[in-house]
Write a protein that holds these residues in place. Structure first.
Motif, PDB file in Angstrom:
ATOM      1  N   PRO A  60     -35.672  -1.745 -21.675  1.00 42.28           N
ATOM      2  CA  PRO A  60     -35.011  -2.293 -22.629  1.00 42.28           C
ATOM      3  C   PRO A  60     -35.008  -2.104 -23.785  1.00 42.28           C
ATOM      4  O   PRO A  60     -36.172  -2.175 -24.586  1.00 42.28           O
ATOM      5  CB  PRO A  60     -34.908  -3.278 -21.999  1.00 42.28           C
ATOM      6  N   TYR A  61     -34.152  -2.470 -24.611  1.00 44.23           N
ATOM      7  CA  TYR A  61     -33.762  -2.220 -26.198  1.00 44.23           C
ATOM      8  C   TYR A  61     -34.711  -1.607 -26.996  1.00 44.23           C
ATOM      9  O   TYR A  61     -35.316  -1.471 -28.033  1.00 44.23           O
ATOM     10  CB  TYR A  61     -33.779  -3.606 -26.585  1.00 44.23           C
ATOM     11  N   VAL A  62     -34.804  -0.694 -26.423  1.00 42.55           N
ATOM     12  CA  VAL A  62     -35.100   0.509 -27.797  1.00 42.55           C
ATOM     13  C   VAL A  62     -33.969   1.588 -28.681  1.00 42.55           C
ATOM     14  O   VAL A  62     -35.085   2.448 -29.674  1.00 42.55           O
ATOM     15  CB  VAL A  62     -36.209   1.436 -26.572  1.00 42.55           C
ATOM     16  N   ASP A  63     -32.690   1.181 -27.938  1.00 42.89           N
ATOM     17  CA  ASP A  63     -31.840   2.441 -28.175  1.00 42.89           C
ATOM     18  C   ASP A  63     -31.202   1.291 -29.662  1.00 42.89           C
ATOM     19  O   ASP A  63     -30.570   0.442 -29.076  1.00 42.89           O
ATOM     20  CB  ASP A  63     -31.203   2.952 -27.607  1.00 42.89           C
ATOM     21  N   SER A  64     -30.015   1.989 -30.397  1.00 41.90           N
ATOM     22  CA  SER A  64     -28.945   1.657 -30.906  1.00 41.90           C
ATOM     23  C   SER A  64     -28.424   2.068 -31.121  1.00 41.90           C
ATOM     24  O   SER A  64     -28.357   3.492 -31.090  1.00 41.90           O
ATOM     25  CB  SER A  64     -29.107   0.594 -32.519  1.00 41.90           C
ATOM     26  N   ALA A  65     -26.986   2.361 -31.091  1.00 37.09           N
ATOM     27  CA  ALA A  65     -25.710   3.528 -30.607  1.00 37.09           C
ATOM     28  C   ALA A  65     -24.269   2.620 -31.471  1.00 37.09           C
ATOM     29  O   ALA A  65     -24.716   1.424 -32.404  1.00 37.09           O
ATOM     30  CB  ALA A  65     -25.213   2.624 -29.672  1.00 37.09           C
ATOM     31  N   ALA A  66     -23.547   3.851 -31.892  1.00 34.86           N
ATOM     32  CA  ALA A  66     -22.456   3.362 -33.067  1.00 34.86           C
ATOM     33  C   ALA A  66     -21.196   4.075 -31.673  1.00 34.86           C
ATOM     34  O   ALA A  66     -21.500   5.630 -31.313  1.00 34.86           O
ATOM     35  CB  ALA A  66     -22.511   4.045 -34.000  1.00 34.86           C
ATOM     36  N   ILE A  67     -19.738   4.233 -32.247  1.00 39.37           N
ATOM     37  CA  ILE A  67     -18.483   5.347 -31.619  1.00 39.37           C
ATOM     38  C   ILE A  67     -18.508   6.249 -32.735  1.00 39.37           C
ATOM     39  O   ILE A  67     -18.335   5.646 -33.647  1.00 39.37           O
ATOM     40  CB  ILE A  67     -18.043   4.578 -31.458  1.00 39.37           C
ATOM     41  N   LEU A  68     -18.640   7.267 -32.501  1.00 44.76           N
ATOM     42  CA  LEU A  68     -17.542   8.422 -33.151  1.00 44.76           C
ATOM     43  C   LEU A  68     -16.244   8.962 -32.744  1.00 44.76           C
ATOM     44  O   LEU A  68     -15.914   9.318 -31.351  1.00 44.76           O
ATOM     45  CB  LEU A  68     -18.542  10.037 -33.733  1.00 44.76           C
ATOM     46  N   GLU A  69     -15.390   7.965 -33.795  1.00 45.48           N
ATOM     47  CA  GLU A  69     -14.126   8.060 -33.362  1.00 45.48           C
ATOM     48  C   GLU A  69     -13.186   9.072 -33.915  1.00 45.48           C
ATOM     49  O   GLU A  69     -12.107   9.079 -33.345  1.00 45.48           O
ATOM     50  CB  GLU A  69     -12.995   6.425 -32.981  1.00 45.48           C
ATOM     51  N   THR A  70     -13.520   9.982 -34.946  1.00 41.06           N
ATOM     52  CA  THR A  70     -13.037  11.275 -34.824  1.00 41.06           C
ATOM     53  C   THR A  70     -13.184  12.310 -35.372  1.00 41.06           C
ATOM     54  O   THR A  70     -14.466  12.042 -35.542  1.00 41.06           O
ATOM     55  CB  THR A  70     -12.089  10.783 -36.952  1.00 41.06           C
ATOM     56  N   GLY A  71     -12.445  12.794 -35.063  1.00 47.99           N
ATOM     57  CA  GLY A  71     -13.410  14.330 -35.818  1.00 47.99           C
ATOM     58  C   GLY A  71     -13.928  14.879 -36.362  1.00 47.99           C
ATOM     59  O   GLY A  71     -14.869  15.646 -36.522  1.00 47.99           O
ATOM     60  N   ASN A  72     -12.991  14.309 -37.749  1.00 48.04           N
ATOM     61  CA  ASN A  72     -14.231  14.659 -38.834  1.00 48.04           C
ATOM     62  C   ASN A  72     -15.230  14.107 -39.214  1.00 48.04           C
ATOM     63  O   ASN A  72     -16.189  14.639 -39.620  1.00 48.04           O
ATOM     64  CB  ASN A  72     -12.878  14.451 -39.758  1.00 48.04           C
ATOM     65  N   GLU A  73     -15.265  12.693 -38.688  1.00 48.90           N
ATOM     66  CA  GLU A  73     -16.709  12.258 -38.643  1.00 48.90           C
ATOM     67  C   GLU A  73     -17.821  12.379 -37.432  1.00 48.90           C
ATOM     68  O   GLU A  73     -19.060  12.611 -38.220  1.00 48.90           O
ATOM     69  CB  GLU A  73     -16.796  10.399 -38.682  1.00 48.90           C
ATOM     70  N   ALA A  74     -16.792  13.262 -36.242  1.00 50.47           N
ATOM     71  CA  ALA A  74     -18.088  13.442 -35.537  1.00 50.47           C
ATOM     72  C   ALA A  74     -18.624  15.147 -35.313  1.00 50.47           C
ATOM     73  O   ALA A  74     -20.251  15.221 -35.490  1.00 50.47           O
ATOM     74  CB  ALA A  74     -17.100  13.919 -33.993  1.00 50.47           C
ATOM     75  N   LEU A  75     -17.835  15.596 -36.862  1.00 54.41           N
ATOM     76  CA  LEU A  75     -18.197  16.881 -37.052  1.00 54.41           C
ATOM     77  C   LEU A  75     -19.495  16.729 -38.506  1.00 54.41           C
ATOM     78  O   LEU A  75     -20.603  17.626 -38.302  1.00 54.41           O
ATOM     79  CB  LEU A  75     -17.622  18.269 -37.919  1.00 54.41           C
ATOM     80  N   ASP A  76     -19.203  15.874 -39.098  1.00 57.40           N
ATOM     81  CA  ASP A  76     -20.149  15.979 -40.216  1.00 57.40           C
ATOM     82  C   ASP A  76     -21.318  14.761 -39.424  1.00 57.40           C
ATOM     83  O   ASP A  76     -22.887  15.566 -39.760  1.00 57.40           O
ATOM     84  CB  ASP A  76     -19.730  14.221 -40.972  1.00 57.40           C
ATOM     85  N   MET A  77     -21.111  14.000 -38.177  1.00 62.24           N
ATOM     86  CA  MET A  77     -22.754  13.459 -37.693  1.00 62.24           C
ATOM     87  C   MET A  77     -23.075  14.828 -37.243  1.00 62.24           C
ATOM     88  O   MET A  77     -24.681  14.721 -36.895  1.00 62.24           O
ATOM     89  CB  MET A  77     -22.075  12.775 -36.818  1.00 62.24           C
ATOM     90  N   ARG A  78     -22.498  15.976 -36.823  1.00 66.58           N
ATOM     91  CA  ARG A  78     -23.674  17.030 -36.137  1.00 66.58           C
ATOM     92  C   ARG A  78     -23.990  17.933 -37.490  1.00 66.58           C
ATOM     93  O   ARG A  78     -24.905  17.908 -36.858  1.00 66.58           O
ATOM     94  CB  ARG A  78     -22.244  17.968 -35.844  1.00 66.58           C
ATOM     95  N   LEU A  79     -23.388  17.988 -38.276  1.00 63.36           N
ATOM     96  CA  LEU A  79     -23.957  18.663 -39.306  1.00 63.36           C
ATOM     97  C   LEU A  79     -25.335  17.579 -40.083  1.00 63.36           C
ATOM     98  O   LEU A  79     -26.261  18.381 -40.701  1.00 63.36           O
ATOM     99  CB  LEU A  79     -23.226  18.859 -41.036  1.00 63.36           C
ATOM    100  N   HIS A  80     -25.095  16.313 -40.212  1.00 65.36           N
ATOM    101  CA  HIS A  80     -26.128  15.381 -40.822  1.00 65.36           C
ATOM    102  C   HIS A  80     -27.373  15.838 -40.148  1.00 65.36           C
ATOM    103  O   HIS A  80     -28.673  15.922 -40.608  1.00 65.36           O
ATOM    104  CB  HIS A  80     -25.544  14.070 -40.510  1.00 65.36           C
ATOM    105  N   LEU A  81     -27.390  15.222 -38.454  1.00 63.73           N
ATOM    106  CA  LEU A  81     -28.374  15.361 -37.684  1.00 63.73           C
ATOM    107  C   LEU A  81     -29.282  16.674 -37.805  1.00 63.73           C
ATOM    108  O   LEU A  81     -30.910  16.982 -37.779  1.00 63.73           O
ATOM    109  CB  LEU A  81     -28.428  15.227 -36.483  1.00 63.73           C
TER     110      LEU A  81
END
Length: 448
Positions: A60-81
């Motif tokens: 319980p309560y070890v993670d936090s989360a967000a939603i990646l709704e657009t393809g552009n932000e999904a690619l950016d986040m993969r590159l960032h990580l």
């Protein structure tokens, strides 16, 4: 009057050829039957162990989360990580295309490997070969000493029943601290911005492990490791053929140039996860990894979670194609005294021609259920697989509501308990509902 001797001779010569052709067609027909017969009568439900949730749950309560709704932000986040990875990257994907987004991901992974990050990729064996084949960039990445690429269930003609099984999962686990999981493959169809002619609507969950304890990141990493150890995963691109060394050297240089451009243009700092939604707990929904007929475990787990709803269920899938067992399970959810909404592609918007056609044939089945059935009327096809249950449970992943996902392919879904995350998902789903056409009687009443 008898046939001329020349004509009779020609006819005799043709007879062996005719029988050879018939024999070839017969062998092909028998082979096709051997490949498809094991899946022909799968209309069974799955019996779940009583403790399946506890065995696949985070602390319980070890993670936090967000939603990646657009393809552009999904690619950016993969590159960032990838750019900030320190130790390890585990990734699984159905499609890996060396188009613009795939080349950027490859360049980022190669840069991470140069920093001594251990990179491991699992790609579907059939589509991995069809998309990558002998591409120099695949060898440039796979030949790096810190990179391993495996194909799940590569084509083996001696095992006809396995030819139909695909690795359909899509996720990234970085340093066992970050997780991206959803419906997006590594391809411009899913990792580009609206305006790309092949763009698809899709959705990922981005999750960060904030505190010590069993995290969803660890659950997916453990699942990946079990898959990796299976004999179904076979190494590819780990050595460069002599005749390709020149092209691979040139491709490696091109990838370094791509990464230099990315690093120059983009701010590649890690996202501020303090703004993410707190997660009460997560449950990983997985099934068998075998290359053969499967019990519909993932579907059964989703249905069991939906059956606990007291107010609402919203189920979003590119199409609804149901056999009798899947129909019966979904009808039980729709029979609950709650509002059940099914969101899918219209025949015009869906870009999977066969599945969309099947969806049309099954439309009467879903329309007869006690549910609001909405078909999206948008410029792009919808590839999203998500579920909202009540106001506190969201499910993300790769599972399409069809027999292939239920009985044949490998699939992953992540159920996340979080009220603020569910509120964000509800907003995304409502935005799509406003651009959809009501097709069931209940839908027409709710959206006049």
């Amino acid at each position: 009057m008898g046939q001329p001797s020349a004509a009779r001779t020609l006819q005799k010569k043709r007879r062996p050829g005719r029988w050879i052709r018939r024999g070839v067609w017969l062998v092909l027909l028998l082979y096709l039957c051997a490949a498809l017969a094991p899946y022909a009568c799968q209309t069974t439900s799955a019996t779940l162990p009583a403790d399946w949730r506890g065995a696949a749950s985070s602390a319980p309560y070890v993670d936090s989360a967000a939603i990646l709704e657009t393809g552009n932000e999904a690619l950016d986040m993969r590159l960032h990580l990838i750019a900030n990875a320190q130790k390890s990257i585990r990734a699984g994907t159905y499609l890996y295309a060396m188009d613009a987004s795939g080349t950027q991901i490859t360049a980022a992974l190669l840069n991470a490997a140069d920093r001594r990050v251990k990179v491991r990729l699992i790609i579907d064996g059939l589509f991995g070969f069809l998309n990558l084949r002998f591409h120099p960039s695949a060898y440039a990445l796979g030949g790096h000493p810190n990179v391993e690429i495996c194909f799940y269930n590569p084509v083996d003609l001696s095992k006809p029943a396995s030819l139909n099984v695909r690795y359909h999962e899509k996720f990234f686990v970085v340093d066992d601290e970050w997780l991206i999981l959803g419906g997006r493959n590594i391809s411009d169809e899913f990792l580009s911005q609206a305006g790309n002619p092949h763009y698809n609507y899709d959705r990922d969950i981005l999750l960060h492990n904030d505190h010590s304890g069993v995290s969803a990141c660890g659950l997916v990493a453990e699942y990946f490791d079990a898959m990796w150890a299976s004999e179904l995963c076979q190494s590819r691109y780990n050595s460069v053929p002599e005749y390709k060394k020149g092209a691979v050297a040139e491709g490696t240089g091109d990838l370094y140039n791509v990464w230099q451009e990315i690093a120059t243009i983009h701010d590649l700092s890690l996202p501020d996860y303090s703004a993410f939604h707190p997660v009460e707990k997560s449950i990983l929904l997985s099934g068998s990894i075998d290359a053969g007929p499967k019990d519909p475990l993932v579907y059964a787990k989703m249905m069991e979670l939906m059956m606990e709803a007291r107010q609402r269920v919203i189920l979003q899938s590119p199409y609804f194609v149901l056999d009798s067992a899947m129909r019966d399970a979904l009808e039980k959810v729709c029979a609950l005294p709650i509002q059940t909404t099914l969101i899918t592609n219209s025949a015009a918007s869906g870009n999977n021609i066969i599945a969309s056609a099947d969806g049309v044939f099954h439309r009467g089945m879903t329309n007869r259920m006690n549910a609001i059935v909405l078909e999206q009327q948008t410029e792009y096809s919808m590839h999203t697989k998500s579920v909202l249950i009540e106001d506190n449970l969201s499910i993300f992943g790769s599972f399409n509501v069809d027999p292939r996902s239920a009985y044949i392919d490998t699939e992953l879904m992540l159920a996340v308990y979080s009220e603020p995350l569910s509120a964000e998902l509800k907003g995304c789903m409502n935005a799509l509902a406003q651009r959809s056409n009501p097709v069931s009687a209940q839908a027409k009443a709710a959206y006049p």
